[in-house]
Every structure is written in C-alpha cells, then in structure tokens.
Scaffold this active site. Sequence first.
Site, mmCIF file in Angstrom:
data_model
loop_
_atom_site.group_PDB
_atom_site.id
_atom_site.type_symbol
_atom_site.label_atom_id
_atom_site.label_comp_id
_atom_site.label_asym_id
_atom_site.label_seq_id
_atom_site.Cartn_x
_atom_site.Cartn_y
_atom_site.Cartn_z
ATOM 1 N N TYR A 63 0.830 -1.204 0.000
ATOM 2 C CA TYR A 63 0.000 0.000 0.000
ATOM 3 C C TYR A 63 0.864 1.253 0.000
ATOM 4 C CZ TYR A 63 -3.728 3.225 1.434
ATOM 5 O OH TYR A 63 -4.632 4.267 1.500
ATOM 6 N N ASN A 66 -13.252 -0.144 14.474
ATOM 7 C CA ASN A 66 -12.984 -1.225 15.433
ATOM 8 C C ASN A 66 -13.488 -0.863 16.826
ATOM 9 O OD1 ASN A 66 -11.854 -3.305 14.006
ATOM 10 N ND2 ASN A 66 -9.853 -3.171 14.973
ATOM 11 N N GLY A 70 -0.930 2.237 23.418
ATOM 12 C CA GLY A 70 -1.954 3.252 23.183
ATOM 13 C C GLY A 70 -1.417 4.666 23.144
ATOM 14 N N ASP A 95 3.955 -0.068 12.092
ATOM 15 C CA ASP A 95 2.829 0.781 12.456
ATOM 16 C C ASP A 95 3.366 2.145 12.899
ATOM 17 O OD1 ASP A 95 -0.140 0.785 12.916
ATOM 18 O OD2 ASP A 95 0.498 1.424 14.908
ATOM 19 N N GLN A 112 3.491 8.143 15.163
ATOM 20 C CA GLN A 112 2.877 9.471 15.126
ATOM 21 C C GLN A 112 2.316 9.735 13.736
ATOM 22 O OE1 GLN A 112 6.299 11.909 16.387
ATOM 23 N NE2 GLN A 112 5.044 12.612 18.088
#
Length: 316
Positions: free
Chosen positions: A147, A192, A209, A275, A278
């Site tokens: 992607y 989600n 988190g 992932d 920021q």
Amino acid sequence: MIDQKRVLVTGGAGFIGSHLCRRLIDEGNDVLCVDNLYTGRKSNLFGLLNNVNFEFLRHDITFPLFIEVDEIYNLACPASPIHYQNDPVQTTKVNVHGSINMLGLAKRVKAKIFQASTSEVYGDPTVHPQPENYAGNVNCIGRRSCYDEGKRCAETLFFDYHRQHDLNIKVARIFNTYGPNMHPNDGRVVSNFIIQALLEKPITIFGDGSQTRSFCYIDDLIEAITRLMATSDDVTGPINIGNPDEFQIIELAEKVIELTGSRSELVFKNLPEDDPKQRRPDIALAGQTLKWQPQVKIEEGLKKTIEYFEVLLSHL
C-alpha cells in the site's frame, strides 16, 4: 443541463467514494461509479442507484476502461491494513496498473484527474507534523509496503504524466478519515473501537496506546477534495488533507466508551510491524491554496459515526 460534467469515480462504492458520489450528484453532475466491490458495498450507494444522473459499473481498473468523461476521481484501492494485506499483489496492481489505466484514459479524453494518495507515503515519520516536502520513512519490503509503496508509485506516475503529457492532475494525501459508510470489518481504529464498544466486547489497543493519530470527518474531507479539483490547472498538489488535532489511541478508546455508554474494557496487544507511532498532517498548504480548514470536532463526528454503526448492527 448544458454545463453538466461527466465524472468518473473509481472506488465509488467505498467509504470515501460513496460520499463523493453523493456530493457530485448533489452538484448536478452525471456520475459513473466504478468499483469491483472488493471492499466497496452497493449498500453505500443507497438512494443513488435510481438517480437518472448516476450509473454503477462493476469493474476492476487494473483492466482498461473505454468511456468518455470530463473528470476522473481515482479512489480505487483497499485502504485498511486487513484488506490490502490480504492480497498485497493485487493492492500493488491497483495502484500501479490501475493508475496507468486511469491516466491513459485521462490523456485520451483530455480529462482532469484526481489521485487519492495517502499519509502512508510518509511511512513511520521522523518529522512531525508531516509537511508535503517530507520524503518519508517507508519500509519498501514490509507487510504494509504494498500500500505505502503502491501509493508512492502512483504519485510518481501522476507527476510523470503531468510533466511528459501536460496532463491536468490533482493529488491529495489523505490522513485518517472516519464517518458513516466505513466498512465494519476494515480493522481501522475508529470502526474497530465503535463496534467493539457497541457489542460490549473488549476494545483492542495495539501497543500501549500512546501512538497518536489525527482524525478527519468525512464531510470535511469531501469539501477539501472538491475544492482541490476546482482550483486552477497550475495547482497539482500533493496537498495534505486531514485534521491536525492529534489524539493518543488510548484517548480515542476512552472517548468511544464514553459516547457509547459501553462497559467494554481495554486489552493491549503487540504493535504491528511498521505501524506509525505518530501521524499528524501539516495542512498549511491546504489552508493557503484551498482556503480550507476542517470544521467537525472529534466528538461531533464520533457521534454521527456511532449512530451509523448502531443502525448497521441492528440489521445484522
């Protein structure tokens, strides 16, 4: 209507595409929505299918399309990690072959063409917030690269067609967007959290988190996209489109629990490969060029999105 534009929207049955189709129809255009329905859904087009100015065609843009149009919005591509990693080769194909086919069509019919690029071109950024002149920090062989690199290659193709063939292009880098018509199983954080909260299931947070995201409501995004297409030919982009208000993922989870009145608990899992830690757009260029600023605050947008998923779940 004499000045009615013929507009092609690829990926038009998807989350963003369906909202764009509605906006274009409301403005009096003749709209052809093209989608292979890999992630798009006909239900997103409710109320449009019987409109005399709207037409739906099931088609994969990795194969050529021979039509006559005035403008093209190229949105075709799965946008959530679950969907684009499920078939990474096809994800790369739709970004590369699909872009070549749409650019070739635009060249033949002399149409203005818009490319829905992404904040993912910045990868896991080392510059914060991310301006358009930041080249990014992307892993070209990771699980997300089909992607990330696919969208980067699409941008390359758009600007090469612009330079080589004088094609009228518009490129927007879209940051996290949310709202009604999101796919319920796309694995994106907003959908989600909302579905897990409404079903009273544990809310899954990857990492601790503390990673941040900026969330733009769909109505604000569509306003920016249509403004970009209406700018003069010398404005090509890329232009960041998103909301610069930044939230930790854990803050978003707590806000969703509050707004749904859920008793869901938070559970933490390992952070996926590559992932971003920021993600926040620098939208100064959008402000200067498009006279645009996002208007919808996160609480207002979440309430509308929760209402949508409440109705959706009630019919399952």
